[in-house]
Structures are given as structure tokens and as C-alpha cells.
Design a protein around this motif. Structure first.
Motif, PDB file in Angstrom:
ATOM      1  N   GLU A   1       0.810  -1.215   0.000  1.00 31.35           N
ATOM      2  CA  GLU A   1       0.000   0.000   0.000  1.00 31.35           C
ATOM      3  C   GLU A   1       0.846   1.270   0.000  1.00 31.35           C
ATOM      4  O   GLU A   1       0.373   2.315  -0.427  1.00 31.35           O
ATOM      5  CB  GLU A   1      -0.944   0.005   1.193  1.00 31.35           C
ATOM      6  CG  GLU A   1      -2.054  -1.016   1.072  1.00 31.35           C
ATOM      7  CD  GLU A   1      -2.976  -1.041   2.277  1.00 31.35           C
ATOM      8  OE1 GLU A   1      -2.628  -0.441   3.324  1.00 31.35           O
ATOM      9  OE2 GLU A   1      -4.049  -1.644   2.169  1.00 31.35           O
ATOM     10  N   THR A   2       2.079   1.175   0.476  1.00 29.52           N
ATOM     11  CA  THR A   2       2.911   2.384   0.574  1.00 29.52           C
ATOM     12  C   THR A   2       3.834   2.574  -0.623  1.00 29.52           C
ATOM     13  O   THR A   2       4.562   3.557  -0.660  1.00 29.52           O
ATOM     14  CB  THR A   2       3.762   2.339   1.867  1.00 29.52           C
ATOM     15  OG1 THR A   2       4.610   1.191   1.828  1.00 29.52           O
ATOM     16  CG2 THR A   2       2.875   2.300   3.096  1.00 29.52           C
TER      17      THR A   2
ATOM     18  N   ASP B   1       4.823   3.869  -4.012  1.00 32.31           N
ATOM     19  CA  ASP B   1       4.280   4.943  -4.830  1.00 32.31           C
ATOM     20  C   ASP B   1       5.133   5.264  -6.056  1.00 32.31           C
ATOM     21  O   ASP B   1       4.822   6.180  -6.798  1.00 32.31           O
ATOM     22  CB  ASP B   1       4.094   6.206  -3.988  1.00 32.31           C
ATOM     23  CG  ASP B   1       5.372   6.632  -3.287  1.00 32.31           C
ATOM     24  OD1 ASP B   1       6.394   5.956  -3.437  1.00 32.31           O
ATOM     25  OD2 ASP B   1       5.337   7.660  -2.571  1.00 32.31           O
TER      26      ASP B   1
END
Length: 182
Positions: A74-75, A77
Motif C-alpha cells: 500500500e505504501t 508509490d
């Protein structure tokens, strides 16, 4: 050229008539000749406690590893962190595999156990399973972040502790709960 289609001996199911209760030990442990060394009642209780304790800790660590991988996914990027994606996905797969193995050991499902035995037979040996846990720990250490680091250290320590316990007394890992009655 004829091939023998029989399954290898390690894959064949044990004869249920040979079950000798919860104090059954591996026939290869105890002496060179393979004479089983029976466990005392105290040793049997210790082996039973260790069996369920390791199962519980392994299931908990599998959930922690899976959660760590999901949080790391999820982190992400940047495209430049694609290696983190691969490590996280492998970690999710291996933690699910280990979780499934441990769950099937406590509540047997015949077809799942057969598939695991056929494809991941090393999990049925205490030392190889502990080494696999250490391997997964290094996957955790391959992820960026504090949570991944602490998870990796915790999992590696757990795997090393299992190996140390096995080297102390292999009979502790030979406990098998009695089969479920249906």
C-alpha cells in the motif's frame, strides 16, 4: 521404457492401523537401528505443549508477515520500487502456504494435505520447515520499513529457536495428535 506409477514411499499415506496413540515416535530417532525410544508422560506433555505452542506462534507470525506485505504494498508509490512489489507478493504467497500447512496439520483436509505433501514435502520435516521460516524471514528483511525489519528479526529468531529445540531433543517434534473421530 516402463515406469513405475506407484507413489514414492514418503507420499503414501500412513496405514491407520499403525497409529500407536499420541506417544508414537519416529522410528528413525533414538538409535542407529531405528528402535523407537518411548517418551515418558512428562516428555509427552512437553512435546504436546511444544506442538501446539509452535503451531499457534507460526499461525500468528504468518498473519503478521502477510499484514506486513500488504502494508508495504500500500505504501509503494514509485515505479522504481517494483522489486518491493515482487518481494511482498512472494512473502504473501509463502506466509499463506505456511499458514495453510499449519492449519491442515491441526484440522486435516485430505486433499489439501496430499497436495502439500506432493509439492511442499519439506514442510513435513521439522528442520526443513524451520529453515523455510528463516528463508521467509529474509524476505521480510528485503522489504523497506521498520515493521518489515522487526517482523523479519522476529521470524528469523523463531526459526532459529525451532532448530535449536530440535537439536536439543528431536523427539519433542515427533508428537502427532490423535486423528479426529468423525
Amino acid at each position: 521404457m516402463a515406469h513405475n506409477q506407484d507413489a514414492p514411499k514418503w507420499l503414501q499415506d500412513d496405514d491407520p492401523q499403525e497409529f500407536d496413540g499420541p506417544n508414537m515416535t519416529n522410528k528413525n530417532i533414538g538409535s542407529v537401528e531405528g528402535t523407537p525410544v518411548p517418551m515418558s508422560e512428562e516428555e509427552l506433555q512437553k512435546a504436546k505443549m511444544l506442538y501446539y505452542g509452535i503451531k499457534g506462534l507460526t499461525l500468528g507470525l504468518c498473519v503478521l508477515m502477510f499484514a506486513t506485505a500488504v502494508i508495504r504494498l500500500e505504501t509503494i508509490d514509485e515505479v522504481g520500487q517494483s522489486n518491493q512489489i515482487f518481494v511482498a507478493v512472494y512473502m504473501m504467497f509463502f506466509s499463506t502456504l505456511l499458514f495453510t500447512f499449519e492449519a491442515v496439520q491441526t484440522r486435516p483436509i485430505e486433499w489439501v494435505e496430499h497436495m502439500l505433501k506432493r509439492n511442499f514435502g519439506f514442510l513435513f520435516n521439522a528442520v526443513w520447515k524451520a529453515l523455510f521460516i528463516v528463508f521467509i524471514a529474509f524476505l521480510c528483511l528485503g522489504l523497506d520499513g521498520t515493521l518489515a525489519f522487526f517482523t523479519g528479526v522476529l521470524v528469523a529468531g523463531f526459526g532459529a529457536a525451532q532448530i535449536a529445540l530440535y537439536l536439543k531433543d528431536p523427539r519433542w517434534f515427533e508428537y502427532k495428535p490423535p486423528p479426529l473421530e468423525m
